[in-house]
Design a protein around this motif. Structure first.
Motif, mmCIF file in Angstrom:
data_model
loop_
_atom_site.group_PDB
_atom_site.id
_atom_site.type_symbol
_atom_site.label_atom_id
_atom_site.label_comp_id
_atom_site.label_asym_id
_atom_site.label_seq_id
_atom_site.Cartn_x
_atom_site.Cartn_y
_atom_site.Cartn_z
ATOM 1 N N PHE A 178 -70.835 66.867 -58.873
ATOM 2 C CA PHE A 178 -69.563 67.008 -58.661
ATOM 3 C C PHE A 178 -69.377 65.395 -58.118
ATOM 4 C CE2 PHE A 178 -66.031 66.830 -55.582
ATOM 5 C CZ PHE A 178 -64.903 67.107 -56.497
ATOM 6 N N GLY A 179 -69.438 65.086 -57.056
ATOM 7 C CA GLY A 179 -70.082 64.016 -56.281
ATOM 8 C C GLY A 179 -69.867 63.142 -57.128
ATOM 9 N N ALA A 180 -71.164 62.606 -58.054
ATOM 10 C CA ALA A 180 -71.085 61.270 -58.584
ATOM 11 C C ALA A 180 -70.519 61.574 -59.924
ATOM 12 C CB ALA A 180 -73.200 61.258 -59.705
ATOM 13 N N ALA A 181 -69.139 62.257 -60.771
ATOM 14 C CA ALA A 181 -68.668 62.305 -61.258
ATOM 15 C C ALA A 181 -67.587 61.802 -60.310
ATOM 16 C CB ALA A 181 -68.517 63.972 -61.694
ATOM 17 N N LEU A 182 -67.275 62.081 -59.752
ATOM 18 C CA LEU A 182 -65.925 61.779 -58.645
ATOM 19 C C LEU A 182 -65.688 60.228 -57.934
ATOM 20 C CD1 LEU A 182 -64.008 62.371 -56.821
ATOM 21 C CD2 LEU A 182 -64.894 62.934 -55.463
ATOM 22 N N ALA A 183 -67.323 59.635 -57.619
ATOM 23 C CA ALA A 183 -67.735 58.682 -57.521
ATOM 24 C C ALA A 183 -67.359 57.776 -58.586
ATOM 25 C CB ALA A 183 -68.998 58.357 -56.923
ATOM 26 N N GLN A 184 -68.058 57.938 -59.882
ATOM 27 C CA GLN A 184 -67.483 57.099 -61.482
ATOM 28 C C GLN A 184 -65.925 57.381 -61.002
ATOM 29 O OE1 GLN A 184 -68.573 57.826 -65.619
ATOM 30 N NE2 GLN A 184 -69.970 57.643 -64.318
ATOM 31 N N ALA A 185 -65.296 57.898 -61.124
ATOM 32 C CA ALA A 185 -63.546 58.547 -61.386
ATOM 33 C C ALA A 185 -63.449 57.454 -60.502
ATOM 34 C CB ALA A 185 -62.806 60.175 -61.088
ATOM 35 N N GLN A 186 -63.235 56.747 -59.269
ATOM 36 C CA GLN A 186 -63.217 56.395 -58.277
ATOM 37 C C GLN A 186 -63.066 54.488 -58.744
ATOM 38 O OE1 GLN A 186 -64.685 58.271 -54.719
ATOM 39 N NE2 GLN A 186 -62.507 59.602 -54.606
ATOM 40 N N ALA A 187 -64.387 54.839 -58.919
ATOM 41 C CA ALA A 187 -64.896 53.208 -59.455
ATOM 42 C C ALA A 187 -64.044 52.698 -60.898
ATOM 43 C CB ALA A 187 -66.737 53.444 -59.825
ATOM 44 N N LEU A 188 -63.278 54.026 -61.432
ATOM 45 C CA LEU A 188 -62.182 52.963 -62.978
ATOM 46 C C LEU A 188 -60.739 53.672 -62.601
ATOM 47 C CD1 LEU A 188 -65.215 54.939 -64.927
ATOM 48 C CD2 LEU A 188 -64.629 51.899 -65.077
ATOM 49 N N GLY A 189 -60.749 53.942 -61.904
ATOM 50 C CA GLY A 189 -59.512 53.996 -60.975
ATOM 51 C C GLY A 189 -58.996 55.433 -61.729
ATOM 52 N N TYR A 190 -59.636 56.364 -62.417
ATOM 53 C CA TYR A 190 -58.829 57.281 -62.663
ATOM 54 C C TYR A 190 -58.590 58.188 -61.489
ATOM 55 C CZ TYR A 190 -59.874 56.194 -67.330
ATOM 56 O OH TYR A 190 -60.188 56.300 -68.434
ATOM 57 N N ALA A 191 -59.156 58.052 -59.867
ATOM 58 C CA ALA A 191 -58.973 58.794 -58.719
ATOM 59 C C ALA A 191 -58.995 58.038 -57.529
ATOM 60 C CB ALA A 191 -60.701 59.818 -58.499
ATOM 61 N N GLU A 192 -58.346 58.530 -57.170
ATOM 62 C CA GLU A 192 -57.671 57.616 -55.797
ATOM 63 C C GLU A 192 -58.818 57.914 -54.600
ATOM 64 O OE1 GLU A 192 -54.766 56.264 -55.395
ATOM 65 O OE2 GLU A 192 -53.746 57.036 -57.090
ATOM 66 N N SER A 193 -58.535 56.587 -53.613
ATOM 67 C CA SER A 193 -60.046 56.855 -53.102
ATOM 68 C C SER A 193 -60.145 58.672 -51.642
ATOM 69 C CB SER A 193 -59.151 55.995 -51.665
ATOM 70 O OG SER A 193 -58.302 55.400 -50.876
ATOM 71 N N ASP A 194 -58.654 58.338 -51.262
ATOM 72 C CA ASP A 194 -58.289 60.311 -50.618
ATOM 73 C C ASP A 194 -58.357 61.196 -52.448
ATOM 74 O OD1 ASP A 194 -58.074 62.345 -50.087
ATOM 75 O OD2 ASP A 194 -56.746 61.455 -48.693
ATOM 76 N N PRO A 195 -59.120 61.437 -52.949
ATOM 77 C CA PRO A 195 -58.125 62.691 -54.296
ATOM 78 C C PRO A 195 -58.455 63.539 -54.090
ATOM 79 C CG PRO A 195 -61.105 62.319 -53.957
ATOM 80 C CD PRO A 195 -60.107 61.437 -52.532
ATOM 81 N N SER A 196 -57.742 64.218 -52.620
ATOM 82 C CA SER A 196 -58.215 65.624 -52.744
ATOM 83 C C SER A 196 -56.660 66.083 -53.525
ATOM 84 C CB SER A 196 -57.734 65.883 -51.003
ATOM 85 O OG SER A 196 -56.368 65.482 -51.048
#
Length: 453
Positions: A194-212
């Motif tokens: 999960f952590g690695a997939a979230l980091a990739q989503a944040q790097a690509l702009g799919y997730a915010e810096s605070d994705p809660s």
């Protein structure tokens, strides 16, 4: 012979008095606001033809006026005061794309009090304050339109209110958060945790810096609240929704679901039952043979089961500047066509079946009945059969028990699927099994959603 629908009515239009443009004030010109302005400018002739009159931007509020000036150019008033837009005497409809639930509530109520229609993409605002906003709109005879608040490019609100208007809706279920769907797709396709997939989503702009809001399921619950209100004619019940995100989901369970012929998706489910309504967001196993299992990446997909039309499915982008703008402008076109529509029909979900649905509660978690998935870590391969025997002795409706395929560092895992059973009884059984000596670690359990007719 093909007749252009706009040109074919030109002779009639030439004999009629010109229709005044729909005058728009917009609060916010960030990603969505800028996209709305671009699409309105680029497609203005087509939009006017479909709306029956021009749609004209009058005033825009922005925190950064110099940036906004570079987007809107000359001829449009700019202000840093959203209330100036909400109360502007030359504005017919206020578009709110700034976000938030505090000040935005005040802006929209001020606009409604002035007799102005409202278009918003703000699902959090409507989920929390929608009942108050819709009641005010009903009192003042104006519309509140919010297609962009639910699934962006998918016209699901219009489908429920218009395309399926003849139907009794039985359930609505879907993938309504693109960020979590992207993360789950990466966990499955690339074997990421999960952590690695979230980091990739944040790097690509799919997730915010605070994705809660996304990963905890809150964003999906906001949207589900609006879907349920439209599907069942019930009040907005966000506080009663059962919400579970994907933060505790392990890559091991994504792989085990695949072995069993399922894929894990974060689903929002609103289902009518005899004694109430299920209103829930949770990660669940979906059969890989069903279309919903193949909604991947940041895309959204929604299924509706109704009595006459049967099961229908809607698919499209769940995020994006112009994708969201498409829904915002579609709402503006609807507002432009409102002349002659009774005020009571401009906020339809507060009207039909209200008394019947108000009497039905949102069902508690323990009463929800679905099949279940269970993963049990055990000490030795022979104990997989012991797990099956234990479940059988408790008269649980077990469909199958198998050993998970061996993977590095995974140990021996027993996988079980059940037939539908109440969540409360299932939770009790899982708590008892967790402390059994044959269990070598924490159990994992998820619901199974078989979204068929």
């Amino acid at each position: 012979m093909y007749l252009d629908p706009v040109q074919s009515f030109e002779p009639l239009r030439s004999r009629c008095a010109p229709t005044r443009p729909l005058r728009v004030g917009m609060i916010g010109i960030g990603t969505v606001g800028a996209g709305t302005f671009r699409v309105l400018a680029r497609n203005q002739a087509d939009i006017a033809g479909r709306a029956g009159r021009a749609i004209e931007m009058v005033i825009v509020s922005a925190r950064n006026l110099s940036r906004a000036a570079g987007i809107v150019g000359e001829g449009i008033e700019l202000t840093d005061d959203p209330l100036r837009v909400a109360t502007h005497p030359d504005v017919d409809v206020v578009v709110e794309v700034a976000g938030g639930t505090g000040p935005a509530r005040d802006w929209l109520l001020a606009a409604i009090a002035q007799g102005k229609h409202v278009v918003t993409a703000n699902k959090a605002l409507l989920a929390v304050h929608g009942t108050e906003i819709f009641a005010a709109a009903r009192q003042h005879g104006v519309a509140v339109a919010y297609e962009a608040a639910v699934a962006v490019s998918i016209p699901i609100i219009k489908a429920l209110r218009e395309g399926l208007a003849a139907n009794r809706i039985e359930w609505v279920a879907g993938i309504i958060n693109g960020t979590t769907n992207f993360i789950l797709s990466k966990m499955r396709d690339e074997g990421l945790d999960f952590g690695a997939a979230l980091a990739q989503a944040q790097a690509l702009g799919y997730a915010e810096s605070d994705p809660s809001f996304d990963i905890e399921g809150i964003d999906a619950a906001h949207k589900l609240t609006l879907l349920a209100a439209n599907a069942f004619g019930m009040p907005l019940r966000f506080d009663d929704a059962q919400v579970e995100g994907i933060t505790a989901l392990q890559g091991m369970d994504v792989a085990c679901a695949e072995q069993l012929g399922f894929r894990i998706k974060l689903l929002g489910v609103a289902r009518r039952r005899e004694h109430g309504v299920e209103l829930r967001v949770q990660p669940a196993l979906v059969p890989a043979t069903q279309l919903m299992a193949h909604v991947d990446g940041s895309m959204n997909g929604i299924m509706v089961k109704s009595d006459a039309a049967g099961v229908t499915m809607y698919y499209g982008a769940g995020a994006g500047s112009e994708e969201t703008a498409s829904a915002v402008i579609a709402d503006l076109v609807d507002v432009a066509r409102l002349d002659g529509t009774p005020a009571a029909q401009r906020v339809p979900h507060l009207g039909f079946h209200a008394n019947a649905m108000n009497a039905l509660p949102v069902l508690p978690r323990a009463a929800v009945c679905t099949p279940h998935y269970l993963r049990v870590p055990v000490h030795a391969a022979g104990q997989v059969e012991e797990v099956a025997a234990w479940l059988g002795r408790r008269d649980l409706p077990v469909r199958q028990v198998v050993r998970a395929s061996d993977r590095p560092g995974m140990g021996v895992q027993a996988l079980a699927l059940t037939e539908p059973m109440a969540q409360g009884a299932w939770d009790q059984a899982v708590r008892v099994l967790q402390v059994h000596p044959m269990v070598a670690g924490s159990l994992a359990t998820l619901r199974v959603e078989e979204l068929a007719g």
